[in-house]
Motif scaffolding. Sequence first.
Motif, PDB file in Angstrom:
ATOM      1  N   ALA A 100       0.857  -1.182   0.000  1.00  0.00           N
ATOM      2  CA  ALA A 100       0.000   0.000   0.000  1.00  0.00           C
ATOM      3  C   ALA A 100       0.892   1.229   0.000  1.00  0.00           C
ATOM      4  CB  ALA A 100      -0.915   0.012   1.218  1.00  0.00           C
ATOM      5  N   SER A 101       0.371   2.320  -0.558  1.00  0.00           N
ATOM      6  CA  SER A 101       1.104   3.577  -0.618  1.00  0.00           C
ATOM      7  C   SER A 101       0.606   4.521   0.463  1.00  0.00           C
ATOM      8  CB  SER A 101       0.919   4.219  -1.991  1.00  0.00           C
ATOM      9  OG  SER A 101       1.576   5.465  -2.050  1.00  0.00           O
ATOM     10  N   SER A 102       1.547   5.192   1.108  1.00  0.00           N
ATOM     11  CA  SER A 102       1.214   6.144   2.164  1.00  0.00           C
ATOM     12  C   SER A 102       1.753   7.519   1.793  1.00  0.00           C
ATOM     13  CB  SER A 102       1.832   5.693   3.490  1.00  0.00           C
ATOM     14  OG  SER A 102       1.743   6.706   4.466  1.00  0.00           O
ATOM     15  N   GLU A 103       0.993   8.569   2.137  1.00  0.00           N
ATOM     16  CA  GLU A 103       1.458   9.931   1.880  1.00  0.00           C
ATOM     17  C   GLU A 103       2.400  10.420   2.976  1.00  0.00           C
ATOM     18  OE1 GLU A 103      -2.162  12.111   1.519  1.00  0.00           O
ATOM     19  OE2 GLU A 103      -2.432  11.595  -0.594  1.00  0.00           O
ATOM     20  N   ALA A 104       2.507   9.666   4.064  1.00  0.00           N
ATOM     21  CA  ALA A 104       3.389  10.043   5.169  1.00  0.00           C
ATOM     22  C   ALA A 104       4.841   9.737   4.815  1.00  0.00           C
ATOM     23  CB  ALA A 104       2.988   9.289   6.436  1.00  0.00           C
ATOM     24  N   ASP A 105       5.767  10.332   5.565  1.00  0.00           N
ATOM     25  CA  ASP A 105       7.183  10.052   5.348  1.00  0.00           C
ATOM     26  C   ASP A 105       7.488   8.617   5.765  1.00  0.00           C
ATOM     27  OD1 ASP A 105       8.444  10.097   8.277  1.00  0.00           O
ATOM     28  OD2 ASP A 105       6.982  11.730   8.145  1.00  0.00           O
ATOM     29  N   GLN A 106       8.689   8.156   5.394  1.00  0.00           N
ATOM     30  CA  GLN A 106       9.013   6.758   5.606  1.00  0.00           C
ATOM     31  C   GLN A 106       9.044   6.372   7.087  1.00  0.00           C
ATOM     32  OE1 GLN A 106      12.348   3.343   4.768  1.00  0.00           O
ATOM     33  NE2 GLN A 106      12.768   5.381   4.010  1.00  0.00           N
ATOM     34  N   LEU A 107       9.621   7.229   7.927  1.00  0.00           N
ATOM     35  CA  LEU A 107       9.709   6.903   9.347  1.00  0.00           C
ATOM     36  C   LEU A 107       8.321   6.776   9.966  1.00  0.00           C
ATOM     37  CD1 LEU A 107      11.283   6.385  11.905  1.00  0.00           C
ATOM     38  CD2 LEU A 107      11.539   8.860  12.209  1.00  0.00           C
ATOM     39  N   SER A 108       7.430   7.705   9.641  1.00  0.00           N
ATOM     40  CA  SER A 108       6.070   7.647  10.187  1.00  0.00           C
ATOM     41  C   SER A 108       5.339   6.404   9.699  1.00  0.00           C
ATOM     42  CB  SER A 108       5.279   8.901   9.787  1.00  0.00           C
ATOM     43  OG  SER A 108       5.888  10.065  10.307  1.00  0.00           O
TER      44      SER A 108
END
Length: 212
Positions: A100-108
Amino acid sequence: LWSQWRLHRQVTIWEPPFRFGYVEREWSEGAPPVATEITVTSRSGDRCVVRMVHSLFASTDDWDDQLEGFESGWPGFFEVLRVYLSHFAGKKAASFLVMASSEADQLSTWRRLTEALGLAGANVGEERNGPQQPERLSGIVERVRQDDKQRFLVLRLNAPAPGIALIGTYAADGNTNASMALYLYGDDAEQRAADGEPKWRNWFGETFKHPG
């Protein structure tokens, strides 16, 4: 799966079990071909060394960053291979990948993923037991890697079945992809994979649903 793999790849070396090579084309829009060669060299004590070499056929260095991305994606899968050979070699196998794709940064995104799976702060050698939904992931942490480009964790499973989970996040076109590859072993592996894939696909979609 084999027909899909062959669609943009041409096998150039076939010398089992010691050498395998292929050329990959159209892996990105306008990209030059990439050649990959894998060699297996035996060592004493029932051990071997696996080497993978990528060669990019380009007249400029414009694609060097892409080649680095090619290479950085492999360590997690080599770790899966190591765990398989150590604990599950020869068993019937089935696998699936959900993402799945997330709009948050990688760490979050990594924090959200590992917390939801009961793997936050996991250390190598620990036994972890995740929540019941959609299926409990329980097992020994074999590897954890984190850097500025990707994060992944390899879990040797005893539940929902004997197997391996490769769980990770990586940056992609301004977003972050969260993924899990599940490798299951045993006579019922194929059925378990068929039952589990839609559950996990829905779970990833709901967990990283975009606002609106």
